[in-house]
Write a protein that holds these residues in place. Structure first.
Motif, PDB file in Angstrom:
ATOM      1  N   THR A 139       0.826  -1.212   0.000  1.00 31.54           N
ATOM      2  CA  THR A 139       0.000   0.000   0.000  1.00 31.54           C
ATOM      3  C   THR A 139       0.854   1.253   0.000  1.00 31.54           C
ATOM      4  N   VAL A 140       1.837   1.297   0.902  1.00 30.69           N
ATOM      5  CA  VAL A 140       2.652   2.502   1.042  1.00 30.69           C
ATOM      6  C   VAL A 140       3.553   2.704  -0.179  1.00 30.69           C
ATOM      7  N   SER A 141       4.038   1.615  -0.762  1.00 32.30           N
ATOM      8  CA  SER A 141       4.859   1.736  -1.975  1.00 32.30           C
ATOM      9  C   SER A 141       4.064   2.410  -3.085  1.00 32.30           C
ATOM     10  N   HIS A 142       2.801   2.016  -3.207  1.00 32.47           N
ATOM     11  CA  HIS A 142       1.945   2.617  -4.235  1.00 32.47           C
ATOM     12  C   HIS A 142       1.740   4.111  -3.966  1.00 32.47           C
ATOM     13  N   LEU A 143       1.511   4.466  -2.711  1.00 32.75           N
ATOM     14  CA  LEU A 143       1.325   5.883  -2.363  1.00 32.75           C
ATOM     15  C   LEU A 143       2.594   6.675  -2.676  1.00 32.75           C
ATOM     16  N   ARG A 144       3.725   6.065  -2.395  1.00 34.02           N
ATOM     17  CA  ARG A 144       5.014   6.749  -2.645  1.00 34.02           C
ATOM     18  C   ARG A 144       5.237   6.939  -4.140  1.00 34.02           C
ATOM     19  N   GLU A 145       4.839   5.927  -4.943  1.00 36.28           N
ATOM     20  CA  GLU A 145       4.955   6.052  -6.402  1.00 36.28           C
ATOM     21  C   GLU A 145       4.082   7.186  -6.936  1.00 36.28           C
ATOM     22  N   LEU A 146       2.969   7.415  -6.249  1.00 40.94           N
ATOM     23  CA  LEU A 146       2.063   8.490  -6.666  1.00 40.94           C
ATOM     24  C   LEU A 146       2.596   9.873  -6.294  1.00 40.94           C
ATOM     25  N   GLY A 147       3.679   9.922  -5.499  1.00 43.00           N
ATOM     26  CA  GLY A 147       4.308  11.195  -5.166  1.00 43.00           C
ATOM     27  C   GLY A 147       4.146  11.644  -3.731  1.00 43.00           C
ATOM     28  N   PHE A 148       3.430  10.884  -2.903  1.00 43.07           N
ATOM     29  CA  PHE A 148       3.287  11.253  -1.500  1.00 43.07           C
ATOM     30  C   PHE A 148       4.588  10.942  -0.756  1.00 43.07           C
ATOM     31  N   VAL A 149       4.888  11.752   0.243  1.00 46.27           N
ATOM     32  CA  VAL A 149       6.080  11.546   1.078  1.00 46.27           C
ATOM     33  C   VAL A 149       5.654  10.760   2.317  1.00 46.27           C
ATOM     34  N   ILE A 150       6.381   9.696   2.623  1.00 39.51           N
ATOM     35  CA  ILE A 150       6.002   8.780   3.699  1.00 39.51           C
ATOM     36  C   ILE A 150       6.904   8.975   4.918  1.00 39.51           C
ATOM     37  N   GLU A 151       6.277   9.176   6.072  1.00 37.26           N
ATOM     38  CA  GLU A 151       7.010   9.309   7.325  1.00 37.26           C
ATOM     39  C   GLU A 151       6.675   8.131   8.241  1.00 37.26           C
ATOM     40  N   MET A 152       7.702   7.524   8.836  1.00 36.02           N
ATOM     41  CA  MET A 152       7.469   6.523   9.875  1.00 36.02           C
ATOM     42  C   MET A 152       7.386   7.258  11.203  1.00 36.02           C
ATOM     43  N   ASP A 153       6.192   7.325  11.762  1.00 36.17           N
ATOM     44  CA  ASP A 153       5.950   8.084  12.980  1.00 36.17           C
ATOM     45  C   ASP A 153       6.288   7.249  14.213  1.00 36.17           C
ATOM     46  N   ASP A 154       6.624   7.929  15.300  1.00 38.94           N
ATOM     47  CA  ASP A 154       6.896   7.289  16.595  1.00 38.94           C
ATOM     48  C   ASP A 154       8.021   6.270  16.522  1.00 38.94           C
ATOM     49  N   PHE A 155       9.017   6.505  15.657  1.00 37.89           N
ATOM     50  CA  PHE A 155      10.134   5.567  15.569  1.00 37.89           C
ATOM     51  C   PHE A 155      10.881   5.547  16.904  1.00 37.89           C
ATOM     52  N   GLY A 156      11.101   4.341  17.410  1.00 39.61           N
ATOM     53  CA  GLY A 156      11.754   4.196  18.707  1.00 39.61           C
ATOM     54  C   GLY A 156      10.780   3.839  19.808  1.00 39.61           C
ATOM     55  N   SER A 157       9.465   3.891  19.504  1.00 36.48           N
ATOM     56  CA  SER A 157       8.472   3.540  20.526  1.00 36.48           C
ATOM     57  C   SER A 157       8.113   2.072  20.478  1.00 36.48           C
ATOM     58  N   GLY A 158       8.413   1.425  19.355  1.00 36.55           N
ATOM     59  CA  GLY A 158       8.063   0.016  19.195  1.00 36.55           C
ATOM     60  C   GLY A 158       9.269  -0.788  18.784  1.00 36.55           C
ATOM     61  N   TYR A 159       9.021  -1.839  17.975  1.00 38.67           N
ATOM     62  CA  TYR A 159      10.106  -2.723  17.558  1.00 38.67           C
ATOM     63  C   TYR A 159      10.167  -2.749  16.036  1.00 38.67           C
ATOM     64  N   SER A 160      11.322  -2.409  15.481  1.00 37.14           N
ATOM     65  CA  SER A 160      11.540  -2.496  14.037  1.00 37.14           C
ATOM     66  C   SER A 160      12.886  -3.161  13.803  1.00 37.14           C
ATOM     67  N   SER A 161      12.883  -4.321  13.140  1.00 36.06           N
ATOM     68  CA  SER A 161      14.148  -4.960  12.821  1.00 36.06           C
ATOM     69  C   SER A 161      14.818  -4.170  11.696  1.00 36.06           C
ATOM     70  N   LEU A 162      16.145  -4.231  11.635  1.00 32.03           N
ATOM     71  CA  LEU A 162      16.862  -3.511  10.595  1.00 32.03           C
ATOM     72  C   LEU A 162      16.483  -4.033   9.216  1.00 32.03           C
ATOM     73  N   ASN A 163      16.233  -5.345   9.111  1.00 34.45           N
ATOM     74  CA  ASN A 163      15.843  -5.909   7.827  1.00 34.45           C
ATOM     75  C   ASN A 163      14.503  -5.345   7.382  1.00 34.45           C
ATOM     76  N   MET A 164      13.544  -5.267   8.315  1.00 36.61           N
ATOM     77  CA  MET A 164      12.229  -4.725   7.993  1.00 36.61           C
ATOM     78  C   MET A 164      12.334  -3.256   7.621  1.00 36.61           C
ATOM     79  N   LEU A 165      13.146  -2.522   8.375  1.00 37.81           N
ATOM     80  CA  LEU A 165      13.315  -1.093   8.122  1.00 37.81           C
ATOM     81  C   LEU A 165      13.903  -0.867   6.735  1.00 37.81           C
ATOM     82  N   ASN A 166      14.796  -1.735   6.324  1.00 39.88           N
ATOM     83  CA  ASN A 166      15.434  -1.619   5.019  1.00 39.88           C
ATOM     84  C   ASN A 166      14.442  -1.847   3.887  1.00 39.88           C
ATOM     85  N   ASN A 167      13.407  -2.646   4.149  1.00 35.04           N
ATOM     86  CA  ASN A 167      12.421  -2.972   3.119  1.00 35.04           C
ATOM     87  C   ASN A 167      11.251  -1.995   3.083  1.00 35.04           C
TER      88      ASN A 167
END
Length: 865
Positions: A441-469
């Motif tokens: 979903t987000v990839s499609h929005l980004r292709e359409l020109g919207f800028v994507i922000e990951m909010d509240d980074f550091g409040s949960g769990y994000s693996s580096l592999n997931m973050l890279n993708n």
């Protein structure tokens, strides 16, 4: 006509069987079987469509008792009543028949009136019982129905006025997803299995019922202690039933204290307790108490008023400014919502957003905020304010909406905005729930020109592999994470690592919740890009933010001094918009003797330096991470701004094919990967300068000497000069002649109509095309690198229709066009002559539109086809 009820006669004696059929035929549809085995085959065929069975006991192959045992053991047929027929009317035989499940007993010889009376009575009794059972039992699970369960509660409380009881309700979170993923039949089987689990657990110590869909209830004797392990184990058993592992079941307990309440209200309280812990991991049950009651009443009041509040615009969009650390300039804002309640006053989002997320209203709320935000962005643009972006929240529920991209595109298109003006904030925890769907979903929005922000980074769990993708542009650091990390020594915190990681991933970093100068200094020291928080400004109403934009001042909190540069007139200017200080110093060292190096400190500084100075600026060296994702917006602005759009821009970034493609698509004239050699950069600047010189030659043609004063297009002198600048790579050319006429209008075509045609031509052609006023009401257009003949005609028709659309039906103005294709070897003069020939033919028809000159039609004659 209604079909007759079916009666099955099972009798091995043919005479007796015929006699029974003769007695019943007038009132019933009679089926026959010679023995129990045949009767079972008939049952398989007709099932519960059989209303009654007349069964002989003594038969070959399979006797009546065996048949009865097999039939009553099968749930599909066990409810069909059976009348046993036998020669012996002994009491022992009758008792044996009834004990095997027979409903009645008749002795031979048969007496017709008794047979008919017994059959009719038993069929009627069965149908009445079926109706009662439909009301009494839930059809899917076999538990008591809701209404009957309520009655049983009332009866139990009346019979035991001093007894203490608990009502326990269960609810499955997102049961609709179970049906969607596994299918409705699988969902029904799960409900049946849960019902059986309830019956096993209660085991006669209470009563069980089904309230709605996935909601079950039981009433048991009061217990002092309920252990979480009991409910956790039950939840695990439910997951084993589906082999899913992701079903969350919650239980609510109401201890019956107020006997004045209705049974329905008691169950509702237990159910509300279950709902109060929805979404809370590790919590399986909750009690209903006064605190919960007050909260639920408040939630209910919010729910009751939310639709009206939305309709009456009680929800207000507040804006919290974001600042760019490098120069302290206003870089954007985050849109937040407040509720101006007519009775309760200003409500914080913490009071209503969680409830809206749980009841699904958040999707309407989000769309409302998106709409209001775009409306504000449009107003700012119309007022000439800086084109800053605004971040808006996208909730989990929005992500699952298949129409999300269509909704967002419709809104930005409605207000004539570039999608990059709307930054979409998606919380970090949402990415971990269904990563595959989020990425798609987000990839499609980004292709359409919207800028994507990951909010509240550091409040949960994000693996580096997931973050890279993840398809993101900006990391937005969580407020609590900022506060805890900036309190640590530099050597002990991980903020610097996160900033470095973001740089490596070409991401910008926003720190929210900045409240102290010390926090700001730390963020500045480690290279954070943007900040927001109470240290700079609280969220403010849109009118206050509007004033902030109007002032367009740099925050004094940063104490950043702007550099004032006076360019050396003897050298061309090279603007270096680069955040890496060491790289800027290297460029100055290597190219300082050849170019006047200017280092803008922000968007405003850059634009003020270059506007109207095409002759002085050799190129702009623009780092694609200089302003984060906003750099692409700046790049687009440079190419659209009349004061600087002819200045070539060389984009720089780490070597990456996708980044290069995106930069060129955004308007960059060239791309160079870091690190780059001096010789390579100089060559690219020289090539860019050549491009710049060509654009400047075209710009000269726009001077007053070459312009038509009424339309601002070229006059004949300007047309002649512009034609001389055409090159081989501009071929083939489409040459058009457009003419305006208004039949029956005595005053003819006026200055206003001429001006409007010039405006339409500008908006429907490219900037590189040549436009000129050829005579009074005739215009010439030369379009470079023309396509097929079909495209040339289509373009001409498009312009003619657009001209007619300016006046609608108010005036009968006809726009006619003739076109000719000019290829290598032809002359402009010849093409104009051909276009004029077909223009005359088009005008003769009096219908308007466009014709294309063709050799086979117009080449041998000057007449129209």
């Amino acid at each position: 006509m209604l079909s007759q009820k079916k009666v099955l006669v099972v009798e091995d004696n043919q005479i007796n069987r015929q006699l029974l059929c003769q007695i019943l035929n007038s009132d019933y549809d009679v089926l026959e079987a010679e023995n129990g085995k045949e009767a079972l085959e008939v049952l398989k065929q007709y099932g519960e469509g059989i209303s009654l069975i007349l069964l002989d006991i003594v038969m070959p192959v399979m006797d009546g008792y065996t048949f009865l045992s097999l039939m009553k053991a099968d749930k599909a047929y066990s409810s069909i009543p059976v009348i046993v027929t036998t020669q012996n009317d002994a009491e022992s035989d009758e008792l044996a028949a009834l004990s095997h499940g027979a409903s009645d007993f008749v002795a031979k010889p048969y007496r017709p009136q008794i047979i008919l009376h017994r059959v009719a009575s038993i069929i009627n009794l069965r149908e009445t019982a079926a109706v009662v059972n439909q009301v009494k039992f839930d059809r899917l699970t076999g538990l008591y129905s809701k209404e009957f369960f309520y009655q049983l509660i009332r009866d139990a409380l009346m019979r035991n006025p001093t007894g203490r009881y608990d009502i326990i309700c269960s609810d499955i979170e997102n049961f609709k997803l179970v049906n969607d993923v596994f299918g409705i039949p699988a969902g029904d089987r799960l409900l049946q299995d849960i019902a059986q689990m309830y019956e096993r657990e209660i085991n006669g110590r209470g009563i069980c019922g089904r309230l709605n869909s996935d909601q079950f209830v039981c009433m048991t004797e009061h217990r002092r202690n309920y252990k979480s392990e009991i409910f956790q184990e039950a939840n695990e058993r439910v997951n084993q039933m589906m082999e899913a592992g992701s079903i969350a079941m919650k239980w609510g307990i109401y201890t019956v204290e107020d006997r004045e309440l209705s049974a329905e209200q008691m169950c509702d309280r237990a159910l509300l307790a279950a709902r109060s812990i929805k979404g809370q991991y590790g919590k399986y049950f909750a009690f209903y108490d006064d605190k919960l009651r007050s909260r639920l009443l408040h939630d209910q009041a919010i729910t009751d008023g939310m639709e009206q509040a939305l309709a009456e615009n009680q929800f207000q969009v507040y804006l919290q400014p974001k600042y760019r650390i490098v120069d302290g300039s206003l870089a954007g804002a985050e849109a937040l919502v407040r509720w101006e309640h007519p009775e309760w006053g200003l409500q914080s989002p913490a009071n209503f957003i969680p409830l809206f997320e749980s009841n699904g209203f958040i999707t309407k709320m989000d769309q409302y905020v998106w709409e209001k935000t775009c409306e504000m962005l449009r107003e700012w643009e119309d007022k000439g304010y800086s084109a800053i972006p605004v971040s808006v929240n996208v909730s989990r529920a929005d992500i699952y909406n298949a129409d999300l991209s269509d909704i967002l595109c419709r809104i930005v298109k409605k207000y004539g905005l570039d999608p990059s003006r709307l930054h979409l904030e998606i919380t970090e925890s949402a990415y971990t729930e269904t990563p595959a769907q989020i990425i798609e979903t987000v990839s499609h929005l980004r292709e359409l020109g919207f800028v994507i922000e990951m909010d509240d980074f550091g409040s949960g769990y994000s693996s580096l592999n997931m973050l890279n993708n993840m398809p993101i542009d900006i990391l937005k650091l969580d407020m609590k994470f900022i506060q805890s990390e900036t309190a640590k020594p530099v050597s002990q915190g991980i903020l610097k690592f996160i900033i470095s990681l973001a740089r490596w991933m070409h991401l910008s970093v926003v720190a929210e919740g900045v409240e102290t100068k010390e926090q700001l200094e730390r963020l500045k020291e480690i290279g954070c890009d943007y900040v927001q928080g109470y240290y700079f400004a609280k969220p403010m109403p849109s009118m206050e933010f509007d004033q902030l934009l109007a002032e367009n001042t740099v925050s004094s909190l940063f104490n950043v001094e702007r550099e004032t540069v006076r360019p050396d007139e003897e050298k061309e200017i090279l603007l270096v918009a680069e955040e890496d200080l060491s790289l800027r110093e290297e460029i100055k060292k290597e190219l300082g003797e050849e170019y006047q190096i200017i280092e803008p400190v922000g968007r405003k500084s850059l634009l003020e330096t270059v506007r109207g100075r095409e002759n002085d600026v050799a190129a702009i060296l623009l780092s694609l991470t200089w302003m984060g994702p906003d750099t692409y917006l700046l790049l687009k602005q440079l190419k659209e701004d009349r004061g600087c759009r002819n200045i070539p821009v060389i984009a720089t970034a780490n070597p990456d094919a996708k980044t290069e493609e995106r930069a060129l698509r955004a308007g960059a004239d060239d791309f160079i990967g870091r690190p780059f050699l001096k010789e390579s950069l100089v060559k690219r600047i020289c090539r860019a300068s050549e491009i710049n010189a060509y654009h400047l030659r075209e710009q000269v043609l726009q001077d007053e000497e070459f312009q038509d004063y009424q339309t601002g297009l070229l006059n004949r002198k300007g047309l002649k000069a512009a034609v001389k600048s055409l090159r081989e790579e501009d071929m083939p050319l489409a040459v058009y002649l457009f003419s305006l006429d208004e039949p029956g209008h005595s005053s003819g075509i006026g200055d206003n109509q001429v001006y409007e045609l010039g405006t339409v031509l500008r908006t429907h052609t490219r900037r590189s095309d040549i436009l000129a006023r050829f005579s009074g009401n005739e215009f010439l257009a030369v379009m470079k690198q023309a396509g097929s003949g079909e495209f040339i005609i289509q373009k001409g028709e498009e312009i003619c229709k657009a001209v007619k659309g300016v006046w609608g039906g108010e005036r009968n103005i006809i726009c006619s066009a003739g076109a000719a294709l000019l290829e290598d070897g032809d002359t402009i003069a010849k093409a104009i002559e051909r276009a004029d020939q077909v223009l005359s033919c088009t005008k003769a028809e009096g219908k308007g539109g466009c014709r294309l000159w063709r050799e086979e039609i117009y080449g041998r004659t000057n007449e129209c086809d």
